[in-house]
Design a protein around this motif. Structure first.
Motif: not given
Ligand code: SF4
Length: 414
Positions: A71-87
């Motif tokens: 639940n971070i307030f995401a900035h563009n760079k925060d999306f790096e690694g997000l897909y792998d984390y949710i996987s």
């Protein structure tokens, strides 16, 4: 006797694996926790991937659901690694993700349609139209903003099918749930990244530029002024109202809090929900009251005193704690059971001595007292007392055999 009152889920905070297990023992139906990234409360100890995996297995074995905050307030760079984390979260079989950012929600909906999404309080849903909007997006559960009255909560609950979750206990902000820059400005710790240093609770004084060190009183008491110091929220007295409108989950704040706090509050609300499972709600406020023992136990938990926040009316000065920092509590955390057995091993949290009376917090609101006969270290060297963080074996009268791991002892303050 059991009535057809739908009892909501009890959702407790788990700052680390120890607190996850403690919350499970003391009656949580579900816990929420965060990983090292992508989570507000980043400074809570938080879970490594291995801990998280272990935590999910443990929780599921004990019939407890696990929700993970992304639940971070995401900035563009925060999306790096997000897909792998949710996987990863998907693979370890978490029960839902707690999310606030529409960008992150869109990725989950598109790539992981099987994952349940719970809308974080950080999304600040304060009205029915907003709740309907999120429901249309495929959100399974909405945590309504803490700034809603019972009337508003009822209107939302009656008009949508998505599950509704309500915070019932814990610290509150004087801003809309964490959307605040006070901490960033004063301490460079950003509340919007879960790092709030809670400067709203600092003691403030006024200083004239040319007289450094000479504080001019702006006082509420002789220690200073606690200008933004809100009392803690407690809706224990209101549970029957939330039950009567079919609220799906009640949530306890406090991923930064100790296992003692987590155990104390979780067991209190578990007992209250169990009470309303067997006692009919009459809609008569005079009759619909929990017995006094609940409020005695509540008063033992360390607090900043209590407010019902927006439940009836918007808060005002009486909901602030102007005159002191905390309400003195009569008990402290004595220790947590690390190992069960004929003689238990505990991690000490406040000094204990031979002959001290310690109280075991049982599930329900029962308490059992034990006198410490002897304390020894793990090599069996006897010691007259033990200090915080020491791991010691204790022999008690009566015997403490059969006390479960993660059980909590408290001790009366002298
Ligand atoms: S400083 Fe206070 S009001 Fe602001 S986010 Fe932190 S706890 Fe909330």
């Amino acid at each position: 006797m059991s009535f057809k009152q739908k009892i909501p889920e009890l959702l407790a905070p788990a700052g680390d694996i120890e607190r996850l297990k403690t919350a499970s023992l003391y009656g949580a139906d579900a816990v929420y926790l965060g990983g090292k990234n992508f989570s507000l409360r980043a400074k809570a100890i938080n879970f490594s991937p291995d801990d998280m995996h272990e935590g999910v297995i443990y929780a599921h074995e004990h019939g407890v659901k696990v929700y993970v905050t992304v639940n971070i307030f995401a900035h563009n760079k925060d999306f790096e690694g997000l897909y792998d984390y949710i996987s990863f979260l998907n693979e370890i079989n978490v029960d839902a993700l707690i999310v606030s950012d529409p960008g992150i929600i869109s990725i989950i909906l598109e790539k992981f349609p099987n994952l349940n999404i719970h809308l974080s309080t950080q999304a600040n849903v304060t009205n029915l139209q907003s709740a309907k909007f999120w429901e249309k997006q495929g959100i399974k559960r909405i945590n309504l903003a803490r700034e809603l009255s019972f009337q508003e909560i009822t209107e939302v609950k009656n008009s949508i099918k998505a599950e509704i979750e309500i915070f019932v206990h814990g610290a509150i902000c004087i801003s809309y749930s964490g959307r605040c820059f006070l901490s960033l400005y004063l301490t460079e710790r950003d509340a919007n990244k879960g790092e709030c240093a809670q400067p709203c609770r600092y003691h403030y004084r006024l200083e004239e530029k040319k007289r450094p060190g000479e504080y001019l009183p702006i006082e509420e008491d002789n220690r200073g002024a606690y200008i933004f110091h809100s009392k803690d929220m407690c809706l224990l007295k209101r549970l029957q109202q939330l039950i009567s409108i079919g609220i799906d989950s009640i949530k306890i704040e406090g991923r930064m809090k100790s296992p003692y706090y987590v155990a104390s509050v979780t067991r209190l609300y578990r007992a209250a929900l169990d009470y309303w499972k067997t006692n009919k709600i009459s809609q008569n406020p005079e009759k619909d009251r929990l017995p006094e023992i609940f409020f005695n136990e509540l008063s033992i938990i360390g607090t900043r005193s209590f407010t019902e926040n927006f439940f009836e009316n918007p808060p005002n000065q009486k909901d602030m704690l102007y005159d002191l920092e905390r309400v003195e509590n009569s008990y402290v955390f004595a220790g947590i059971v690390e190992q069960e057995g004929e003689h238990i091993i505990i991690k000490v949290k406040n000094k204990i001595k031979c002959n001290d009376e310690i109280e075991l917090m049982k599930t329900g609101l029962e308490i059992s007292s034990y006198r410490i006969i002897s304390i020894s270290d793990i090599y069996d060297n006897e010691m007259p007392e033990a200090n915080p963080e020491q791991i010691v074996k204790i022999i008690t009268e009566p015997s403490s055999a059969n006390i479960k791991k993660y059980s909590i002892f408290r001790i009366k303050k002298i």
